[in-house]
Design a protein around this motif. Structure first.
Motif, PDB file in Angstrom:
ATOM      1  N   VAL A   1       0.854  -1.189   0.000  1.00  0.00           N
ATOM      2  CA  VAL A   1       0.000   0.000   0.000  1.00  0.00           C
ATOM      3  C   VAL A   1       0.890   1.239   0.000  1.00  0.00           C
ATOM      4  O   VAL A   1       2.039   1.195   0.447  1.00  0.00           O
ATOM      5  N   ARG A   2       0.339   2.355  -0.470  1.00  0.00           N
ATOM      6  CA  ARG A   2       1.155   3.561  -0.621  1.00  0.00           C
ATOM      7  C   ARG A   2       1.333   4.355   0.669  1.00  0.00           C
ATOM      8  O   ARG A   2       2.303   5.088   0.825  1.00  0.00           O
ATOM      9  N   GLY A   3       0.364   4.279   1.569  1.00  0.00           N
ATOM     10  CA  GLY A   3       0.422   5.116   2.761  1.00  0.00           C
ATOM     11  C   GLY A   3      -0.317   4.496   3.921  1.00  0.00           C
ATOM     12  O   GLY A   3      -0.451   3.277   4.010  1.00  0.00           O
ATOM     13  N   ALA A   4      -0.805   5.335   4.837  1.00  0.00           N
ATOM     14  CA  ALA A   4      -1.481   4.866   6.043  1.00  0.00           C
ATOM     15  C   ALA A   4      -2.882   5.451   6.132  1.00  0.00           C
ATOM     16  O   ALA A   4      -3.107   6.608   5.772  1.00  0.00           O
ATOM     17  N   ILE A   5      -3.824   4.641   6.607  1.00  0.00           N
ATOM     18  CA  ILE A   5      -5.172   5.109   6.882  1.00  0.00           C
ATOM     19  C   ILE A   5      -5.140   5.879   8.202  1.00  0.00           C
ATOM     20  O   ILE A   5      -4.606   5.379   9.198  1.00  0.00           O
ATOM     21  N   PRO A   6      -5.671   7.096   8.247  1.00  0.00           N
ATOM     22  CA  PRO A   6      -5.537   7.926   9.460  1.00  0.00           C
ATOM     23  C   PRO A   6      -5.988   7.248  10.739  1.00  0.00           C
ATOM     24  O   PRO A   6      -5.301   7.328  11.769  1.00  0.00           O
ATOM     25  N   GLU A   7      -7.135   6.557  10.717  1.00  0.00           N
ATOM     26  CA  GLU A   7      -7.640   5.915  11.924  1.00  0.00           C
ATOM     27  C   GLU A   7      -6.693   4.812  12.402  1.00  0.00           C
ATOM     28  O   GLU A   7      -6.457   4.641  13.604  1.00  0.00           O
ATOM     29  N   ALA A   8      -6.164   4.048  11.455  1.00  0.00           N
ATOM     30  CA  ALA A   8      -5.217   2.985  11.808  1.00  0.00           C
ATOM     31  C   ALA A   8      -3.916   3.573  12.331  1.00  0.00           C
ATOM     32  O   ALA A   8      -3.326   3.068  13.298  1.00  0.00           O
ATOM     33  N   LEU A   9      -3.459   4.645  11.718  1.00  0.00           N
ATOM     34  CA  LEU A   9      -2.209   5.277  12.139  1.00  0.00           C
ATOM     35  C   LEU A   9      -2.322   5.817  13.562  1.00  0.00           C
ATOM     36  O   LEU A   9      -1.380   5.695  14.355  1.00  0.00           O
ATOM     37  N   ALA A  10      -3.468   6.382  13.903  1.00  0.00           N
ATOM     38  CA  ALA A  10      -3.651   6.929  15.250  1.00  0.00           C
ATOM     39  C   ALA A  10      -3.541   5.834  16.305  1.00  0.00           C
ATOM     40  O   ALA A  10      -2.897   6.008  17.349  1.00  0.00           O
ATOM     41  N   ILE A  11      -4.149   4.679  16.040  1.00  0.00           N
ATOM     42  CA  ILE A  11      -4.060   3.560  16.976  1.00  0.00           C
ATOM     43  C   ILE A  11      -2.638   3.025  17.042  1.00  0.00           C
ATOM     44  O   ILE A  11      -2.110   2.714  18.118  1.00  0.00           O
ATOM     45  N   ALA A  12      -1.980   2.941  15.886  1.00  0.00           N
ATOM     46  CA  ALA A  12      -0.620   2.413  15.838  1.00  0.00           C
ATOM     47  C   ALA A  12       0.364   3.310  16.568  1.00  0.00           C
ATOM     48  O   ALA A  12       1.217   2.835  17.332  1.00  0.00           O
ATOM     49  N   THR A  13       0.276   4.612  16.354  1.00  0.00           N
ATOM     50  CA  THR A  13       1.224   5.516  16.998  1.00  0.00           C
ATOM     51  C   THR A  13       1.034   5.536  18.507  1.00  0.00           C
ATOM     52  O   THR A  13       1.991   5.749  19.268  1.00  0.00           O
ATOM     53  N   ALA A  14      -0.196   5.289  18.966  1.00  0.00           N
ATOM     54  CA  ALA A  14      -0.460   5.260  20.402  1.00  0.00           C
ATOM     55  C   ALA A  14      -0.074   3.927  21.029  1.00  0.00           C
ATOM     56  O   ALA A  14       0.268   3.877  22.225  1.00  0.00           O
ATOM     57  N   GLY A  15      -0.116   2.831  20.243  1.00  0.00           N
ATOM     58  CA  GLY A  15       0.016   1.517  20.854  1.00  0.00           C
ATOM     59  C   GLY A  15       1.129   0.620  20.379  1.00  0.00           C
ATOM     60  O   GLY A  15       1.417  -0.394  21.022  1.00  0.00           O
ATOM     61  N   ALA A  16       1.775   0.941  19.265  1.00  0.00           N
ATOM     62  CA  ALA A  16       2.874   0.108  18.770  1.00  0.00           C
ATOM     63  C   ALA A  16       4.214   0.683  19.224  1.00  0.00           C
ATOM     64  O   ALA A  16       4.382   1.905  19.309  1.00  0.00           O
ATOM     65  N   ALA A  17       5.150  -0.194  19.517  1.00  0.00           N
ATOM     66  CA  ALA A  17       6.455   0.258  19.997  1.00  0.00           C
ATOM     67  C   ALA A  17       7.273   0.908  18.885  1.00  0.00           C
ATOM     68  O   ALA A  17       7.960   1.916  19.100  1.00  0.00           O
TER      69      ALA A  17
END
Length: 331
Positions: free
Chosen positions: A238-254
């Motif tokens: 995929v070319r980029g990130a879905i905003p909703e997924a990115l928000a969860i990832a930045t808050a919860g992924a190391a």
């Protein structure tokens, strides 16, 4: 961050999924652990009826549609995919009597295309990559009066999070889990399940170096769209990130680990040698990232998600037959 759903809702989703498909195994393979110097658990989402974790999201999403008021229920749905998301919708749609149209990029995996058609989906080939196919799906939804199923939505995340619930229930003391990332439902489902269960497990996102959009978005803290992806791991292309997924990832992924195609292919070979399981490129990416970080993870209890095994025969034969001597993960 507020969770997308409650633990009770996740458990209800698991009951719905398990009424159709059994839980998939999570196995600590001795040879794999020996080679990587850690206790390595593999979550085998390649063992579902469509060979990938996405089937869980399809079942929950179609159930969500069935519970809408009669006037709001769609006559048919459409979505874009490189294969596994499309198979999940076709599988669930066939069970519910819901017509499913799937748009894939031109030159998409013949095996995945054949599987979607066998499940009853109408297949449309359009566009050079996933993002172009998605744009065509949106246009066809308007033209045909179909309901567009996005690649990321709460019912999809809740559905795929059931694999994380299974994993954490069977192996609750994991130090870390590596999760491949395409559009992000699997990663976000893992984060949501961990948080709802109150666990401290570190979650590491894994992307392909040839599809750096998500990694760049994670680093920037905002969606960054790049050029068309260039990787053999089509589930990550995929070319980029879905905003909703990115928000969860930045808050919860190391962190995010980018792995090369060579590392992914070496991990595919290692999975076959050590476990005799077939992994597609995206399915082996998590193990490739663990291999990259083996010194950091030495002696720890770690899981990798084998998200799918839907690889075309000629591609897999070439990967298994490679003798380039570069497989450091097999040392």
């Amino acid at each position: 961050m507020r969770p997308l759903f409650t633990l009770d809702a996740l458990r209800a989703a698991a009951d719905l999924v398990h009424a159709v498909i059994p839980p998939t195994p999570q196995i600590a393979w001795p040879l794999l652990s020996k080679r990587l110097g850690a206790e390595v658990w593999v979550k085998h989402e390649n063992h579902t009826p469509v060979g990938a974790f996405k089937v869980r999201g399809g079942l929950v999403y179609v159930d969500h549609l069935a519970k809408l008021p009669a006037a709001e229920r769609p006559a048919g749905v459409i979505s874009a995919t490189r294969g596994n998301h499309g198979q999940s919708l076709a599988f669930a749609g066939a069970r519910a009597g819901l017509p499913v149209t799937i748009v894939v990029p031109e030159g998409n995996s013949p095996g995945k295309n054949a599987a979607m058609r066998a499940l009853g989906a109408e297949l449309v080939e359009a566009g050079a990559d996933f993002d172009a196919a998605k744009a065509e799906a949106v246009a066809l939804a308007d033209a045909r009066g179909l309901t567009m199923v996005p690649p990321f939505a709460e019912p999809l995340v809740r559905g795929v999070a059931t694999y994380a619930l299974e994993l954490f229930t069977a192996a609750p003391d994991l130090d870390a889990v590596y999760v491949p990332v395409g559009c992000g439902s699997g990663l976000c489902g893992m984060i949501q399940a961990r948080d709802l269960l109150g666990l401290r497990t570190e979650i590491i996102a894994v992307t392909a170096a040839g599809a750096p959009g998500f990694a760049r978005s994670f680093a920037a803290g905002r969606p960054v769209t790049g050029a068309p992806a260039d990787t053999m791991a089509d589930g990550l292309a995929v070319r980029g990130a879905i905003p909703e997924a990115l928000a969860i990832a930045t808050a919860g992924a190391a962190r995010v680990v980018e792995v090369t195609d060579a590392e992914i292919e070496a991990a595919m070979r290692l999975l076959f040698e050590a476990t005799h399981n077939v992994a597609e490129g995206a399915g082996a990416a998590a193990l490739a990232a663990l291999a990259r970080e083996r010194s950091t993870m030495a002696g720890r209890r770690v899981a990798v998600v084998l998200t799918g095994g839907n690889v075309d025969r000629d591609v897999y034969a070439a990967v298994l037959g490679a003798t380039d001597g570069s497989e450091s993960v097999a040392a």
